[in-house]
Scaffold this active site. Structure first.
Site, PDB file in Angstrom:
ATOM      1  CD  GLU A 124      49.500  86.550 112.264  1.00 12.40           C
ATOM      2  OE1 GLU A 124      49.575  87.746 111.897  1.00 12.40           O
ATOM      3  OE2 GLU A 124      48.528  85.827 111.988  1.00 12.40           O
ATOM      4  CD  GLU A 175      45.463  84.479 114.969  1.00 13.29           C
ATOM      5  OE1 GLU A 175      45.043  84.925 113.864  1.00 13.29           O
ATOM      6  OE2 GLU A 175      46.243  85.100 115.699  1.00 13.29           O
TER       7      GLU A 175
END
Length: 801
Positions: free
Chosen positions: A382, A454
């Site tokens: 991320e 995710e």
């Protein structure tokens, strides 16, 4: 030939490292005896300050080096030290390492003193202020500390095999075995011989022998009559590589591999030429109380749970390389792996980046022989784009392993794409909208593969003891995303967040230092959402209901939607032994899953038609209206129900009170007569499972150990005990949050407290061996139930040096 000695016993530990520990005459009396794997600090399940494990600790051990090892190469390996470490041998610093998730090896041949005991000291810094990945900002997981993996000493000849990289590919009906071999030490008349056999077979077959003139050699053999490795039949082979000098075998390396061809394409993932939709979960390597410090049995257990209990075909090692035992089990059972480097959102300074590149190199070098790994994650999870940095990480992975693609997990769209696969955390689903984004809306290059790394997780945290409708919605969110991803032909697959709940920092979770993001709790007990994944496998029957069928669990006593989770062909529903309806697989509103949940839309069957004096049309209208009221409540009825109600009033002169009486009789389950619901799972014409929902009268405590034959190998063994409170019909009692106590006897000890409270009717504990053999016993007690006794057999063969 290699001789490996494990150094996992007889350590002394202190939470404060001092320079005096390096001295030959240091008094270890105030240090604590420990065995590896070891956590720097055991922690509670809930509510603890993460600073408790952040320390600079010291480990010390004597190591006897025999005289006969003179002239050998002695290689000391530390498999995992969280997070920065310095290693001292007889007071001299011989190595350091700046990553808590990869191994490091030191040559101690010239530093060892032979014929006496030597002193090994490891200084371990588990503070989160160190300038290495994943540190530098906040992190959504505990990072723990200590020598949490194993330590060993390899004794080799002066000339030995430093590295063997084996990969098996498929070429038509045959296999192609490519090996990159690196030798150390040099010498004359050296050659490399390779043999192969299928795992479990007795004899090797010779592949060939080749002269070694330098330090590196590439061997390329065609292997006839091999069986492919895949997720259904993960056939593995042992490749034996021998370094030979004048017919003497100097060194031998045995690598387990499989023959498979894995490829990400623009339209998905292909294994051996067949398109496979990746359906996976993310996994942390943490456990209650001891964090990262668990031995082989527990690492392998998690892989087995993912494959056999949760029914997934892939796992992402979020957010760091994980135990070789775990990955090896993935190799052996056919669980595909997406492995990534340590990191979480933050990118540090140049020294930090340099270490991240080293982490890529270490990860690839140390794990590239694992057949199950199909993708290297070479971005910090991320993080924002940093092209110069990520060119380096991609180049390192491709240099060391040209056979696998790279990916990098980001949480933003249209990112700079230097990797081979665009991997993206898609949290678009909020319960009311689409399950996932379209590939074209996310990726910056539609010609490259795309993977969802995710989903869900923090969007809807769910505790095992949350109210029923919350737990059901949690499961449905996983259903919706899985179904949406399955519908998109150009999405390679998806990895749900996450396998189980985990301890986290103060910045995240629910205030008690737990992220309740898992489809299982921390002890690996399944929440309802776990059944969504379990339903997609075909090995055993699943039959579960989203409701206890207790109307008081719902606002206004309206049942709302009730779902059947099953992988059967159909499910028959009975009410008080009266057949109501058979729900078939194709009735599921989620058409892209092999086994989507089934919606219960009938609680009456033919009861009104047979028991009341209505016309056929009147009976059908009443039945439809009552079933709709049960599902939607009076405030949210479909318009068609109001039309039916008006018709009943006008044509049949019914009163509103008549409807209330009928509702209570056929739907409401109010009154003195209890209702029994029974469900039968049917496959291939036969009943394969039965589920009964009936008012409970007894609490039964169930406990299961993952194994009862405890075997010490390189270190202690651990058994996981999962506990559930159920009624006499086998239904989980989700609000039985009562205490249970543990009592052990024999050569085992508890990990964690001797008394815990169940959560959501579930809990667990662990027992570990103590280095002795014998019979052991665990007794679990609760005031409302009969005690449960589990018996174990512990066997220990301790190797000392």
């Amino acid at each position: 030939m290699e001789n490996r000695v494990y150094l996992n016993d007889d350590w002394k530990f202190s939470e404060q490292f001092t320079e005096e520990m390096l001295g030959d005459g240091f008094d270890v009396g105030n240090m604590i005896p420990v065995r590896l794997p070891h956590t720097a600090k055991e922690t509670p399940l809930h509510y603890f300050d993460e600073s408790v494990y952040q320390m600079v600790s010291g480990y010390r051990r004597d190591v006897y080096i025999p005289e006969e090892w003179k002239g050998k190469r002695l290689l000391l390996t530390i498999d995992g030290a969280a997070h920065e470490s310095e290693v001292y041998w007889n007071g001299k610093k011989i190595g350091e390492h700046h990553c808590g998730y990869t191994a490091f090896t030191m040559d101690i041949s010239d530093d060892a003193v032979y014929g006496i005991r030597n002193t090994l000291v490891v200084k371990v810094d588990s503070r989160e202020s160190v300038n290495i990945p994943p540190f530098g900002f906040v992190i959504d997981y505990m990072t723990y500390g200590g020598l949490y993996r194993e330590v060993w000493l390899d004794i080799k000849e002066k000339t030995y095999l430093k590295d063997v990289f084996v990969r098996g590919d498929l070429s038509g009906d045959s296999g192609r075995l490519i090996s990159e071999i690196t030798a150390e030490g040099g010498g004359e008349n050296l050659s490399v011989r390779q043999k192969i056999k299928r795992c479990g077979e007795s004899g090797y077959r010779l592949l060939g022998e080749c002269e070694l003139t330098g330090t590196k050699l590439v061997l390329d053999y065609t292997v006839e009559s091999v069986l492919p490795w895949d997720t259904v039949h993960p056939v593995c082979y042992e490749v034996c590589t021998q370094l030979i000098q004048d017919e003497k075998v100097l060194d031998e390396n045995v690598t387990v591999t499989g023959f498979r061809h894995a490829e990400f394409k623009a339209d998905g993932f292909y294994l051996n030429g067949k398109k496979v939709k990746l359906r996976g979960l993310n996994r942390h390597q943490s456990y209650p109380y001891v964090g990262y410090a668990m031995p082989e049995s527990m690492q392998r257990m998690d892989a087995d749970i993912l494959k056999y209990e949760l029914g997934v075909n892939a796992v992402r090692t979020s957010h760091y390389p994980q135990s070789h035992y775990f990955i090896d089990q993935c190799d052996r059972i056919g669980l595909l792996v997406f492995m990534e480097i340590p990191g979480w959102q933050h990118i540090g300074d140049e020294a930090w980046k340099d270490q991240a590149v080293i982490n890529v190199r270490d990860m690839v070098m140390q794990y590239r022989n694992h057949t199950s790994i199909i993708l290297w994650g070479v971005r910090i999870n991320e993080s924002q784009d940093d092209d110069d940095f990520y060119r380096r990480t991609n180049a390192a992975a491709h240099e060391l392993d040209p056979s696998r693609p790279t990916g990098g997990v980001r949480a933003h769209k249209k990112s700079s794409l230097l990797e081979d696969v665009y991997t993206y955390n898609d949290f678009v689903h909020d319960g009311t909208n689409q399950g996932c984004e379209k590939k074209a809306a996310v990726t910056s290059d539609p010609k490259k593969p795309y993977l969802i790394s995710e989903y869900n997780g923090h969007m809807y945290p769910t505790k095992a003891f949350d109210w029923e409708e919350h737990r059901a919605e949690h499961a449905l969110r996983h259903v919706r995303v899985l179904d949406a991803a399955a519908a998109e032909g150009d999405i390679a697959g998806s990895f749900g967040w996450c396998m189980f709940d985990y301890n986290t920092h103060k910045d995240f979770g629910s205030g008690d230092r737990i992220c309740y993001h898992g489809v299982m709790d921390m002890f690996r007990n399944p929440k309802l959402a776990a059944r969504v994944y379990e339903c997609q496998q075909e090995e055993h029957t699943v039959l579960e209901l989203s409701s206890s069928m207790d109307i008081g669990e719902h606002p206004g006593c309206n049942r709302g939607e009730t779902y059947i989770f099953t992988n059967a062909d159909s499910v028959r529903m009975y009410k008080n032994d009266r057949f109501i309806k058979e729900y078939k697989r194709e009735d599921s509103p989620w058409k892209h899953l092999p086994h989507g949940p089934l919606v219960i839309d009938d609680y009456i069957g033919d009861a009104i038609e047979k028991d009341e004096h209505f016309t056929t049309a009147q009976g059908k209208g009443i039945k439809d209206a009552l079933n709709a009221t049960a599902r939607y409540g009076l405030s949210h009825l479909p318009k068609s129900v109001y039309v039916t109600a008006l018709k009943m009033l006008l044509l049949y002169h019914m009163k509103p009170t008549d409807a209330v009486v009928l509702y209570n009789r056929y739907i409401g389950d109010w009154g003195g007569t209890s209702t029994t619901y029974r469900f039968e799972a049917v496959s291939d014409g036969g009943v394969t499972a039965e589920l009964i929902k009936k008012p409970m009268t007894k609490v039964v405590l169930f406990a299961r150990a993952d194994h009862t034959g405890l075997q010490e190998k390189s270190t202690y063994d651990v058994a996981a005990i999962r506990i559930e409170a159920r009624d006499e019909y086998g239904n989980l009692l989700s609000f039985f949050n009562e205490p249970v106590s543990f009592e052990v006897s024999g050569p085992v000890e508890l990990i964690g407290p001797s008394v815990i409270s169940l959560e959501g009717g579930m809990g667990g504990t662990y027992i570990k061996t103590t280095g002795e053999s014998g019979e052991a016993r665990l007794v679990i007690r609760n005031a409302q139930t009969e005690p449960v006794e589990l018996r174990f057999a512990a066997a220990a063969e301790r190797q000392r040096l």
